[in-house]
Motif scaffolding. Structure first.
Motif, PDB file in Angstrom:
ATOM      1  N   GLN A  22       0.640  -1.367   0.085  1.00 45.02           N
ATOM      2  CA  GLN A  22       0.115  -0.228  -0.261  1.00 45.02           C
ATOM      3  C   GLN A  22       0.924   1.325  -0.117  1.00 45.02           C
ATOM      4  O   GLN A  22       0.714   2.293   0.564  1.00 45.02           O
ATOM      5  N   PHE A  23       1.971   0.971  -0.352  1.00 41.96           N
ATOM      6  CA  PHE A  23       2.200   2.414  -0.448  1.00 41.96           C
ATOM      7  C   PHE A  23       2.008   3.558  -1.514  1.00 41.96           C
ATOM      8  O   PHE A  23       1.248   3.798  -2.343  1.00 41.96           O
ATOM      9  N   GLY A  24       1.101   4.840  -0.496  1.00 42.19           N
ATOM     10  CA  GLY A  24       1.553   5.415  -1.215  1.00 42.19           C
ATOM     11  C   GLY A  24      -0.483   5.603  -0.956  1.00 42.19           C
ATOM     12  O   GLY A  24      -1.531   6.567  -0.706  1.00 42.19           O
ATOM     13  N   THR A  25      -0.914   4.424  -0.309  1.00 46.51           N
ATOM     14  CA  THR A  25      -2.478   4.440  -0.100  1.00 46.51           C
ATOM     15  C   THR A  25      -2.827   3.722   1.038  1.00 46.51           C
ATOM     16  O   THR A  25      -3.336   2.659   1.147  1.00 46.51           O
ATOM     17  N   PRO A  26      -2.131   4.589   1.736  1.00 44.70           N
ATOM     18  CA  PRO A  26      -1.939   3.592   3.728  1.00 44.70           C
ATOM     19  C   PRO A  26      -3.701   3.494   4.102  1.00 44.70           C
ATOM     20  O   PRO A  26      -3.731   2.484   4.710  1.00 44.70           O
ATOM     21  N   TRP A  27      -4.576   4.189   3.648  1.00 44.53           N
ATOM     22  CA  TRP A  27      -5.807   3.791   4.114  1.00 44.53           C
ATOM     23  C   TRP A  27      -6.686   3.067   3.663  1.00 44.53           C
ATOM     24  O   TRP A  27      -8.235   2.862   3.518  1.00 44.53           O
ATOM     25  N   ALA A  28      -5.865   2.270   2.601  1.00 43.97           N
ATOM     26  CA  ALA A  28      -6.401   0.846   1.522  1.00 43.97           C
ATOM     27  C   ALA A  28      -5.900  -0.109   1.489  1.00 43.97           C
ATOM     28  O   ALA A  28      -6.252  -0.803   1.655  1.00 43.97           O
ATOM     29  N   ASP A  29      -5.342  -0.530   3.583  1.00 45.08           N
ATOM     30  CA  ASP A  29      -5.012  -1.531   4.295  1.00 45.08           C
ATOM     31  C   ASP A  29      -6.115  -2.486   4.492  1.00 45.08           C
ATOM     32  O   ASP A  29      -6.056  -3.123   4.814  1.00 45.08           O
ATOM     33  N   GLY A  30      -7.148  -1.315   5.415  1.00 50.73           N
ATOM     34  CA  GLY A  30      -8.627  -2.566   5.174  1.00 50.73           C
ATOM     35  C   GLY A  30      -8.269  -3.365   6.434  1.00 50.73           C
ATOM     36  O   GLY A  30      -8.384  -4.053   6.826  1.00 50.73           O
ATOM     37  N   THR A  31      -7.580  -2.347   7.593  1.00 50.50           N
ATOM     38  CA  THR A  31      -7.661  -2.611   8.818  1.00 50.50           C
ATOM     39  C   THR A  31      -8.441  -1.776   9.993  1.00 50.50           C
ATOM     40  O   THR A  31      -7.706   0.029   9.914  1.00 50.50           O
ATOM     41  N   ALA A  32      -9.293  -1.627  10.653  1.00 53.33           N
ATOM     42  CA  ALA A  32     -10.518  -1.415  11.306  1.00 53.33           C
ATOM     43  C   ALA A  32      -9.463  -0.459  11.907  1.00 53.33           C
ATOM     44  O   ALA A  32      -9.023  -0.982  12.985  1.00 53.33           O
ATOM     45  N   SER A  33      -9.818   0.557  12.338  1.00 54.05           N
ATOM     46  CA  SER A  33      -9.527   1.368  13.355  1.00 54.05           C
ATOM     47  C   SER A  33      -7.780   1.893  13.693  1.00 54.05           C
ATOM     48  O   SER A  33      -7.327   2.885  14.001  1.00 54.05           O
ATOM     49  N   ILE A  34      -7.152   0.803  12.487  1.00 51.06           N
ATOM     50  CA  ILE A  34      -6.258   1.632  11.706  1.00 51.06           C
ATOM     51  C   ILE A  34      -5.808   2.658  10.623  1.00 51.06           C
ATOM     52  O   ILE A  34      -5.740   3.527  10.417  1.00 51.06           O
ATOM     53  N   SER A  35      -6.395   1.941   9.669  1.00 46.76           N
ATOM     54  CA  SER A  35      -6.228   2.382   8.372  1.00 46.76           C
ATOM     55  C   SER A  35      -7.699   3.300   8.036  1.00 46.76           C
ATOM     56  O   SER A  35      -7.425   4.136   7.103  1.00 46.76           O
ATOM     57  N   GLN A  36      -8.415   2.645   8.812  1.00 53.78           N
ATOM     58  CA  GLN A  36      -9.644   3.698   8.493  1.00 53.78           C
ATOM     59  C   GLN A  36     -11.086   2.875   9.059  1.00 53.78           C
ATOM     60  O   GLN A  36     -11.098   2.008  10.438  1.00 53.78           O
ATOM     61  N   CYS A  37     -12.255   3.815   8.912  1.00 53.24           N
ATOM     62  CA  CYS A  37     -13.628   3.236   9.705  1.00 53.24           C
ATOM     63  C   CYS A  37     -13.840   1.958   8.913  1.00 53.24           C
ATOM     64  O   CYS A  37     -13.658   2.058   7.788  1.00 53.24           O
ATOM     65  N   ALA A  38     -14.472   1.616   9.728  1.00 51.76           N
ATOM     66  CA  ALA A  38     -15.807  -0.087   9.581  1.00 51.76           C
ATOM     67  C   ALA A  38     -16.253   0.507   9.049  1.00 51.76           C
ATOM     68  O   ALA A  38     -16.736   1.529   8.425  1.00 51.76           O
ATOM     69  N   ILE A  39     -16.474   0.088   7.277  1.00 47.93           N
ATOM     70  CA  ILE A  39     -17.716   0.621   6.329  1.00 47.93           C
ATOM     71  C   ILE A  39     -18.914  -0.221   6.720  1.00 47.93           C
ATOM     72  O   ILE A  39     -19.463  -1.060   7.511  1.00 47.93           O
TER      73      ILE A  39
END
Lengths: 604, 604
Positions: free
Chosen positions: A104-121
């Motif tokens: 995920q170079f340059g797209t750390p928000w796409a790593d898919g880890t709830a509470s770390i890279s993004q909010c759960a969908i």
């Protein structure tokens, strides 16, 4: 005899035709054709939802993607962009998907880890995962929220070499085998039990699965000519009787004699350390966790949760027979029948029972054997970068078990990870003061700590601290295993790092001592991996370049262990991150900050 | 004999002491003392999470509040403000809580309906429900997201008359009895089954519960002197043997002879229509859904999901005996043992088996009997407003079953409600164009529709339309029942309106015809209610003042029916709503709008 698995007599052609059709249409793991010159971006539209499915012949709720379990296999070429539009069709549960091994170079928000890279969908909502798969290799994807991976949310992700590039080995065809373990009780029940007083352990899995297929109530092996002496080989019921269309019918790998096949193995197991083998066939290991390794031949290989391997198998055995492919439990006292698939030498009938029994899984607690395998893995010269000679920082992480308010927890340097509601990536980026514990977590554990004894202080703390790493620094992490709460017990763990590969510099027994052990680090050809095992009472040292701006989980990939707090968070260069999508931060303290975030990005 | 329920011989004093202690400490339903002069705001700090519990003696996951099931009872006085700080401690599921019967004047965002009044509260997050309880009465609260009510998320909410006010009847003590039904399979499995092709119905409940207590594997009644002839009376096991501390031990109502007690009944049932009775005791109905009714005496009363009643019971029977309190299934062919509690005339031992058998639940399909009960309910003169003589608008809602893409659905005027991801309250307030279907939903169904036959067009549509009501207009709604998908089947439904009470103007059989039926509307003393039954092949007419700015669900309170789309949404005067909290709209299309929303409020 040959059709005993089918539950009908030889010479009945209709079921056989059905089986052949079924294999051709459904199995989807025939040797793959080379990919056409696809566009640079591959689009996927996925819906996550529960379905009723019988992965091991027992019906259960299974978390599926587009109704498929395991989820659809993604195939792409190195350098391509994946665009996965993920809609949450669950009724009340959030969801995320982690692309295991993709940095995920340059797209750390796409790593898919709830509470770390993004909010759960949220249910009903859609999130677009858009990221580049920059490196060929064998990967997989899986849920990373609660214990949703264990609910069945996983699938294969295969990245082929870029157009014009060549793998450093040849093969005639390939198969992907995604290994996992399976429980009959829901992950909700598992989660609640793990967080209950008194503690309720999830127990050993009911079944092991190969590509989502196992047999709980019958045995494929009991049909073979020679019964195995291994207790874990034979199932609890009688021989399996499959027509071929069953959801739990075994995976059939149809091969031609005297060819070489690449088997892509990955373990999405929740708990189990697995051993993989194919009767009478040697396996040449050529890839580990998306990195080439110096080829070496084995009769079987250990694969820990979160790891992937490619092995080359040459069909050099008696072509009149089929052979068993097996995955059995190691590292824990097994109470689960080995998973079986069939290596089908064509044109033998696919379900013809192999005459030889399945491979016997090596003794579960023969850790010397396990270590010997780990030490065979070396980087392939010239195909991956060498580690820096020195590191800028050394973090030692003690793996202990503790209790917190009566709850059983796993702790790292006496802190059990409790994920915050606001994703770290956003709360660090926007410098929120109250999103997580700001104190730096400990980098050492006490000198006098005895790793061979239960923790003297059974009371751990729960925390959400972050190891802040200097961007582009070189970091060594030593994972130090120790005794659990019970005397004479030290469990096996497999640690996975998000956002990076690391070099595995060494494994050792007992307590790590820099003066004594650093001299033995392998700095010449250490393998690059993203997941590594730490053996009971032992240590494992890894080195990585903190070169990927973002917030990244580093955690035990054993699902219940992570649920019990066994992980840490690294963050580096987060101020450099640009373009966090609004949808990624619509929760916690950043829910009200979207506008600010957009402005911040524009202003910087 | 007298201690047979205890599983020990008479004269053993320790268990008896335990029981007495248990009753005093745990049951919490002793006649309540008058409330002290509390502050105007009552504060509660609640955490929602799953626990292992055995509501009917079989262990299961139960959704609890602060570890309690049913959730804590709220008691307040009319005019007071409740401040409930609700933290979601579930691992992956959102949550909301609806305050059933509370009209939420001025606080429509606190109604606790996911997708309508607010976004579901994410795991780890806290939402504050702050609202006024303006009217004395018997209410309850429950989950309103997915089928979480059926997972056990409910509790009692009792509003006493304001200081200095008096109820229009006297009593010496009171008890709250919250009735429900219970399944052994998880609501996740229930939800997925209802949305599967082929359709999987949830089946009849395993148990009925009184204050969260039932007995699946044993029978309280089989200990009584005279066995009942009613098939649903006796449990599947032998006699129950309780010590008293068991989670499934029956509720004991300790009373003194020759007193009058108020029993506050409310039904949180997921599916079941219930009949309530107490052996040998008459019940005088004095309140329905938080409104006083003209007192009338009955031997038993029907209570539909979402309804509440207060009944007065005078302890005028032989004081040497205890008596059974019973709730049994009506309206569906029962397959569930009646729930039992014990009316304990003190100083008899609480667990002394009642000598007379439990009340026999009236025949499930004797709808004439049911209608007779419904028609007995009249408003108490002088204690509630009379309805306007005329309405401004009449909406007729056909209750049909259909299929949509092979899924079985309930539809209203051929539209099956699918809730959007953005809450209506916010998307209407901020005039979002794409949050839901903007077309007005139909107010009638075809003239030639034959309600006695399965729907000629089995294909319904799924939609999210809203009935926009003119603020302060008077609206009539006629619920028209009809035949379901299967011939000669018309199910019972109980419809609940949020944000309002309505006057029940009348019930009828067959198809409603304005010319014929409106003349028979009761405009003199119709009861004010928030939930009303519509009988098979019949109609029910209600009238209400659309005087509460907000977006409000009106739906069948049968949990699986709502999940299958059986509801509509009303909205009135939403432009007047001020002060929607940011936390209420952090999802869907309003997630990015929080700042705008705040500005909008300030600017208006």
């Amino acid at each position: 005899m040959e059709l005993s698995l089918l539950g009908c007599s030889p010479g009945v052609s209709r079921p056989f035709t059905m089986i052949v059709n079924f294999i051709a249409v459904l199995l989807l793991i025939q040797p793959s054709l080379p990919l056409g010159s696809g566009s640079m971006t591959r689009h996927f539209k996925w819906e996550v939802g529960y379905v009723f499915r019988s992965p091991d012949c027992v019906e259960n709720l299974v978390m599926a993607i587009n109704g498929q379990f395991p989820g659809p296999t993604i195939r792409a070429k190195a350098g391509e962009t994946l665009h996965v539009e993920l809609t949450n069709k669950l009724y009340t549960e959030g969801v995320v998907i982690h692309w295991h091994g993709i940095r995920q170079f340059g797209t750390p928000w796409a790593d898919g880890t709830a509470s770390i890279s993004q909010c759960a969908i949220n249910p009903g909502e859609t999130f677009v995962y858009r990221f580049k798969v920059d490196k060929a290799g064998t990967y997989f994807y899986h849920g990373h929220y609660g214990m949703q991976r264990a609910a069945g949310l996983y699938g294969s992700l295969i990245v082929d070499v870029a157009e014009g590039e060549k793998e450093p080995f040849d093969y005639d065809g390939e198969f992907s085998l995604l290994l996992s373990d399976w429980w009959h009780k829901s992950v909700h029940e598992q989660e609640v039990g793990l967080s209950s007083v008194p503690f309720r352990w999830i127990g050993e899995p009911q079944s092991l699965l190969i590509n989502g297929r196992g047999q709980y109530n019958c045995s494929l092996a009991s049909g073979s000519a020679v019964a195995s002496s291994n207790a874990t080989t034979t199932g609890r019921g009688g021989p399996c009787r499959f027509l071929g269309h069953e959801e739990c019918a075994p995976q059939i790998l149809g091969v031609l004699p005297n060819r070489t096949y690449r088997l892509r193995l990955a373990s999405a197991a929740s708990l189990s350390s697995l051993n993989f083998a194919v009767t009478s066939h040697r396996l040449v290991v050529v890839e580990a966790d998306g990195n080439y390794v110096q080829p070496f031949a084995v009769d079987d290989l250990d694969i820990y949760s979160g790891e992937s391997y490619s092995v080359l198998l040459t069909t050099d055995q008696d072509p009149a027979a089929n052979y068993f492919i097996s995955a059995g439990v190691r590292g824990r006292q097994p109470n689960t029948t080995q998973a079986l698939a069939i290596l089908n030498y064509k044109p033998n009938p696919p379900f013809r029972p192999p005459p030889s029994p399945p491979p016997v899984t090596p003794r579960w607690d023969d850790y010397s054997r396990s270590r010997r395998f780990s030490l065979k893995v070396h980087a392939l010269a010239g195909r991956s970068p060498k580690p820096p000679r020195k590191s800028d920082r050394q973090i030692i992480l003690l793996n202990t078990q503790n209790t917190v308010h009566g709850l059983v927890k796993w702790s790292i340097n006496n802190i059990s990870l409790a994920l915050p509601t606001t994703p770290y990536l956003a709360s660090i980026k926007y410098q929120l003061k109250h999103a997580f514990d700001r104190a730096p977590p400990p980098e050492r554990f006490p000198e006098n700590y005895n790793i061979t004894r239960p923790p003297p202080n059974p009371n751990s703390t729960v925390g959400s601290q972050v190891y802040r790493l200097r961007l582009n620094s070189t970091v060594d992490v030593v994972l130090q295993n120790a005794n659990a709460m019970k005397g004479n017990v030290s469990e096996i763990h497999s640690w996975h790092l998000h956002g990076h590969d690391f070099w595995v510099l060494g494994y050792g027994e007992g307590r790590f001592t820099a003066a004594k052990d650093e001299g033995h680090f392998n700095l010449e050809d250490p393998p690059l991996k993203n997941t590594v095992v730490v053996y009971p009472y032992g240590w494992t040292a890894v080195r990585f370049a903190a070169d990927n701006p973002g917030a990244w989980a580093f955690h035990c990939h054993v699902e219940p262990h992570l649920h019990m707090g066994m992980g840490v968070v690294f963050a580096e260069g987060v101020h450099r991150v640009r373009g966090i999508p609004r949808e990624a931060i619509a929760c916690g303290l950043t829910a009200g900050m979207k506008k600010a975030a957009a402005e911040d990005d524009a202003g910087n």
